[in-house]
Design a protein around this motif. Structure first.
Motif, PDB file in Angstrom:
ATOM      1  N   ASP A  29      10.733 -10.450   2.654  1.00  0.00           N
ATOM      2  CA  ASP A  29      11.739 -10.527   1.600  1.00  0.00           C
ATOM      3  C   ASP A  29      12.836 -11.471   2.074  1.00  0.00           C
ATOM      4  O   ASP A  29      13.344 -11.331   3.202  1.00  0.00           O
ATOM      5  CB  ASP A  29      12.366  -9.162   1.319  1.00  0.00           C
ATOM      6  N   TYR A  43      12.094  -7.661  -7.192  1.00  0.00           N
ATOM      7  CA  TYR A  43      12.029  -6.792  -6.005  1.00  0.00           C
ATOM      8  C   TYR A  43      13.403  -6.290  -5.581  1.00  0.00           C
ATOM      9  O   TYR A  43      13.624  -5.925  -4.444  1.00  0.00           O
ATOM     10  CB  TYR A  43      11.365  -7.543  -4.839  1.00  0.00           C
ATOM     11  N   ARG A  68       9.936 -12.092  -2.649  1.00  0.00           N
ATOM     12  CA  ARG A  68       8.928 -11.519  -1.753  1.00  0.00           C
ATOM     13  C   ARG A  68       7.716 -12.429  -1.726  1.00  0.00           C
ATOM     14  O   ARG A  68       7.197 -12.815  -2.769  1.00  0.00           O
ATOM     15  CB  ARG A  68       8.529 -10.119  -2.232  1.00  0.00           C
ATOM     16  N   VAL A  79       8.240  -6.876   4.983  1.00  0.00           N
ATOM     17  CA  VAL A  79       7.713  -5.804   4.142  1.00  0.00           C
ATOM     18  C   VAL A  79       6.378  -5.311   4.685  1.00  0.00           C
ATOM     19  O   VAL A  79       6.102  -4.120   4.712  1.00  0.00           O
ATOM     20  CB  VAL A  79       7.555  -6.288   2.679  1.00  0.00           C
TER      21      VAL A  79
END
Length: 190
Positions: free
Chosen positions: A97, A119, A125, A182
């Motif tokens: 991210d 997001y 992302r 992530v």
């Protein structure tokens, strides 16, 4: 005989504008080529100038990053803030991210995550394998929490291809914040 001469003169009169349009269009292409060539030179000069840029104390303003996988590639990173160096840097298989704003050397903005909400607030992302080489080089040398100014030469961006608001041969400049990893996927052993 007069009829043939008249026909030939009419054909020449009708063709003259077409020939002049072709001629103008070739001249326009020459001008565009010169403009593209000038833009490329300006971008190369800008990157070279930034490479030599110094802080007030004489130290380099940018860290010159050359990846292990390609000694002919490079980007310039200026760290505004450093994240937690104990955290891992992402791999090409990782999903990250980031928040960013991108502009050209003439300060024309071409992209920003600050228009995104998918997001969360301004988050973009992506997998490192899905972004330009300059981002791959930079992010693989960053940690979550880092905020940087990133300068990417055309060869690690879109090179000779124009895309969206980015002309061919453009050096790209990003203000970027690396928010998080992530998914830190390790490639399967072979």
């Amino acid at each position: 005989m007069k009829r043939n001469t008249f026909g030939i003169l009419m054909a020449m009169a009708l063709c003259a504008p077409a020939v002049s349009l072709v001629s103008c269009s070739l001249d326009d292409n020459d001008d565009k080529y010169k403009t593209d060539e000038e833009w490329q030179r300006q971008n190369m000069d800008y990157y070279a100038e930034q490479l030599e840029r110094k802080n007030a104390d004489g130290t380099p303003y940018y860290e010159h990053i050359i990846p292990q996988w390609d000694e002919n590639a490079s980007v310039l990173i200026h760290y505004y803030t450093r994240g937690t160096t104990g955290l891992p840097s992402p791999m090409l298989t990782s999903t990250v991210d980031v928040k960013y704003r991108g502009h050209l050397i003439n300060d024309v903005a071409f992209d920003s995550s600050y228009l995104a909400t998918t997001y969360g607030d301004s988050i973009f992302r992506t997998s490192l394998s899905n972004v330009i080489a300059g981002w791959q080089i930079a992010l693989s040398n960053m940690h979550p929490g880092d905020s940087v100014e990133l300068v990417i030469p055309a060869q690690q961006a879109y090179n000779t291809t124009a895309t969206g608001k980015v002309p061919a041969n453009s050096t790209l400049i990003f203000d970027m914040k690396f928010v998080d990893i992530v998914s830190y996927e390790v490639p399967a052993p072979r």
